[in-house]
Design an enzyme around this catalytic site. Structure first.
Site, PDB file in Angstrom:
ATOM      1  N   ALA A  21       0.770  -1.289   0.232  1.00  0.00           N
ATOM      2  CA  ALA A  21      -0.365  -0.222  -0.390  1.00  0.00           C
ATOM      3  C   ALA A  21       1.134   1.315  -0.020  1.00  0.00           C
ATOM      4  O   ALA A  21       0.219   2.851  -0.131  1.00  0.00           O
ATOM      5  CB  ALA A  21      -0.701  -0.068   1.210  1.00  0.00           C
ATOM      6  N   THR A  22       2.339   1.339   0.452  1.00  0.00           N
ATOM      7  CA  THR A  22       3.165   2.696   0.217  1.00  0.00           C
ATOM      8  C   THR A  22       3.105   3.232  -0.494  1.00  0.00           C
ATOM      9  O   THR A  22       4.016   3.908  -0.830  1.00  0.00           O
ATOM     10  CB  THR A  22       4.464   2.180   1.484  1.00  0.00           C
ATOM     11  OG1 THR A  22       4.538   1.008   0.870  1.00  0.00           O
ATOM     12  CG2 THR A  22       3.621   1.697   2.553  1.00  0.00           C
ATOM     13  N   GLY A  24       2.281   3.581  -5.625  1.00  0.00           N
ATOM     14  CA  GLY A  24       1.868   3.135  -7.355  1.00  0.00           C
ATOM     15  C   GLY A  24       0.383   2.630  -6.775  1.00  0.00           C
ATOM     16  O   GLY A  24      -0.577   3.266  -5.909  1.00  0.00           O
ATOM     17  N   PHE A  25       0.108   1.763  -6.916  1.00  0.00           N
ATOM     18  CA  PHE A  25      -1.279   1.516  -7.623  1.00  0.00           C
ATOM     19  C   PHE A  25      -1.827   1.007  -5.875  1.00  0.00           C
ATOM     20  O   PHE A  25      -3.048   1.794  -5.516  1.00  0.00           O
ATOM     21  CB  PHE A  25      -1.346  -0.316  -7.683  1.00  0.00           C
ATOM     22  CG  PHE A  25      -1.099  -0.189  -8.846  1.00  0.00           C
ATOM     23  CD1 PHE A  25      -1.293   0.604  -9.897  1.00  0.00           C
ATOM     24  CD2 PHE A  25      -0.556  -1.867  -9.818  1.00  0.00           C
ATOM     25  CE1 PHE A  25      -0.630   0.397 -10.991  1.00  0.00           C
ATOM     26  CE2 PHE A  25      -0.119  -1.754 -10.604  1.00  0.00           C
ATOM     27  CZ  PHE A  25      -0.004  -1.445 -12.442  1.00  0.00           C
ATOM     28  N   TYR A 160       9.322 -12.862 -14.714  1.00  0.00           N
ATOM     29  CA  TYR A 160       7.841 -11.794 -15.052  1.00  0.00           C
ATOM     30  C   TYR A 160       6.771 -12.275 -15.884  1.00  0.00           C
ATOM     31  O   TYR A 160       5.899 -12.357 -14.676  1.00  0.00           O
ATOM     32  CB  TYR A 160       8.334 -10.619 -14.939  1.00  0.00           C
ATOM     33  CG  TYR A 160       6.919  -9.801 -13.988  1.00  0.00           C
ATOM     34  CD1 TYR A 160       7.305  -9.664 -13.039  1.00  0.00           C
ATOM     35  CD2 TYR A 160       6.571  -8.439 -15.258  1.00  0.00           C
ATOM     36  CE1 TYR A 160       5.828  -8.683 -13.034  1.00  0.00           C
ATOM     37  CE2 TYR A 160       5.169  -8.120 -14.828  1.00  0.00           C
ATOM     38  CZ  TYR A 160       4.850  -7.930 -13.504  1.00  0.00           C
ATOM     39  OH  TYR A 160       4.357  -7.251 -13.373  1.00  0.00           O
ATOM     40  N   PRO A 190      -3.361  -4.745 -15.627  1.00  0.00           N
ATOM     41  CA  PRO A 190      -2.389  -3.730 -15.930  1.00  0.00           C
ATOM     42  C   PRO A 190      -1.543  -3.059 -17.456  1.00  0.00           C
ATOM     43  O   PRO A 190      -0.472  -4.649 -17.085  1.00  0.00           O
ATOM     44  CB  PRO A 190      -2.001  -2.753 -15.225  1.00  0.00           C
ATOM     45  CG  PRO A 190      -2.651  -3.717 -14.361  1.00  0.00           C
ATOM     46  CD  PRO A 190      -2.357  -4.800 -14.400  1.00  0.00           C
ATOM     47  N   GLY A 191      -1.383  -2.423 -18.123  1.00  0.00           N
ATOM     48  CA  GLY A 191       0.033  -2.360 -19.072  1.00  0.00           C
ATOM     49  C   GLY A 191       0.780  -1.888 -18.918  1.00  0.00           C
ATOM     50  O   GLY A 191       0.991  -1.368 -17.573  1.00  0.00           O
ATOM     51  N   PHE A 197       6.781   1.239 -10.783  1.00  0.00           N
ATOM     52  CA  PHE A 197       7.179  -0.177 -11.312  1.00  0.00           C
ATOM     53  C   PHE A 197       8.655  -0.018 -12.086  1.00  0.00           C
ATOM     54  O   PHE A 197       9.839  -0.995 -11.487  1.00  0.00           O
ATOM     55  CB  PHE A 197       6.514  -0.690 -12.182  1.00  0.00           C
ATOM     56  CG  PHE A 197       5.913  -2.137 -12.808  1.00  0.00           C
ATOM     57  CD1 PHE A 197       6.156  -3.152 -12.259  1.00  0.00           C
ATOM     58  CD2 PHE A 197       7.112  -2.238 -14.136  1.00  0.00           C
ATOM     59  CE1 PHE A 197       6.596  -4.154 -12.820  1.00  0.00           C
ATOM     60  CE2 PHE A 197       7.180  -3.126 -14.512  1.00  0.00           C
ATOM     61  CZ  PHE A 197       6.879  -4.166 -14.076  1.00  0.00           C
TER      62      PHE A 197
HETATM   63  C1  8X3 Z   1       3.829  -4.187 -16.006  1.00  0.00           C
HETATM   64  C2  8X3 Z   1       3.168  -4.238 -17.435  1.00  0.00           C
HETATM   65  O1  8X3 Z   1       4.091  -4.137 -19.933  1.00  0.00           O
HETATM   66  O2  8X3 Z   1       5.848  -3.369 -18.181  1.00  0.00           O
HETATM   67  O3  8X3 Z   1       3.107  -5.205 -15.019  1.00  0.00           O
HETATM   68  O4  8X3 Z   1       5.071  -6.124 -18.116  1.00  0.00           O
HETATM   69  S1  8X3 Z   1       4.438  -4.230 -18.224  1.00  0.00           S
END
Ligand code: 8X3
Length: 261
Positions: A21-22, A24-25, A160, A190-191, A197
């Site tokens: 929670a700290t 971004g999303f 990933y 999400p894209g 991230f």
């Molecule tokens: C993040 C989206 O496209 O960078 O989950 O993998 S991507």
């Protein structure tokens, strides 16, 4: 609301638990559900950041401070959730992330294994502890934050992409187990979203992270919060299984073909 027949109505979760929670999303989700008047359980690794967020929310909040890698602390923190927060009716499994974008055969092995721990093993541990009470209460929803990476492979995505494919299939399969329990499961995918991230994927390399979002219009965390709130607040007879969301300016490329010469 006016569009619904009288026997059904939109749902407002009462107690929402959000991992990661700290930033971004997670922070965007916390703000949206606080504005709806939900009681919150917010998880983060950094207690100071968690306290700073909670001080802005003005809502009953319980904090969970643990590292996703710490199995014992995960267990004890969740077991010690006070009684008044125990009837969680929405768990948002948001914590996780990517580590690196090198080719698999050149990637750091620790990073690869850590992605499985952060995105899959910890999600299993947390969900396994929270879900039984939802089943007992015959009320609840798990919203997992997947990714387009779980649907579409890309260079350097390997583990990933695989962990997010796991999250998708885990979400769908949970639905099968949860027949007749009134517990909903949703995977939001999400894209490109401009958050921390990429900074954490590139281990703090701000230039590399900024390049991901340069000269285009990525989604923002609030876009995904809107999707999550929508899926959570639909009447309880409606289950969104998966929801894939991209920026308008992101789409698909042709498959790559290796040619001679
Ligand atoms: C993040 C989206 O496209 O960078 O989950 O993998 S991507």
């Amino acid at each position: 609301m006016d569009n619904y027949p009288t026997h059904t109505s939109l749902y407002t979760p009462k107690c929402v638990m959000i991992t990661g929670a700290t930033s971004g999303f997670g922070t965007a989700f916390a703000r949206r559900f606080a504005a709806l008047g939900c009681t919150l359980i917010l998880h983060g690794r950094n207690e100071e950041k968690l306290d700073a967020l909670i001080s802005t929310l003005n809502i009953p909040t319980h904090k969970l401070v643990f590292d996703l890698f710490d199995k014992e602390k995960t267990r004890t923190e969740i077991e010690n959730i006070p009684a008044e927060f125990k009837d969680i009716d929405l768990l948002i499994n948001n914590a996780g992330g990517a580590l690196g974008l090198s080719k698999f055969h050149e990637a750091d092995e620790e990073d690869l294994l850590n992605m499985i721990e952060m995105n899959n093993s910890s999600l299993i541990r947390i969900t396994r502890k929270i879900l039984p009470k939802m089943v007992e209460n015959k009320c609840g929803q798990i919203i997992n934050i997947g990714s387009i990476a779980g649907n579409w492979p890309y260079p350097g995505g390997h583990v990933y992409c695989a962990v997010k494919a796991f999250v998708k299939q885990f979400s769908l399969s949970l639905r099968a187990d949860l027949t007749n329990t009134n517990v909903r499961v949703t995977n939001i995918e999400p894209g490109m979203v401009e958050t921390g991230f990429s900074l954490s994927r590139f281990k703090g390399d701000a230039d590399k992270a900024a390049a991901v979002y340069a000269k285009t219009t990525p989604l923002v965390a609030e876009d995904i919060a809107e999707n999550v709130v929508w899926a959570a607040c639909l009447p309880q007879h409606v289950n969104i299984n998966t929801l894939e969301v991209m920026p308008t300016r992101q789409s698909f490329s042709p498959l790559s073909v290796e040619r001679d010469g």
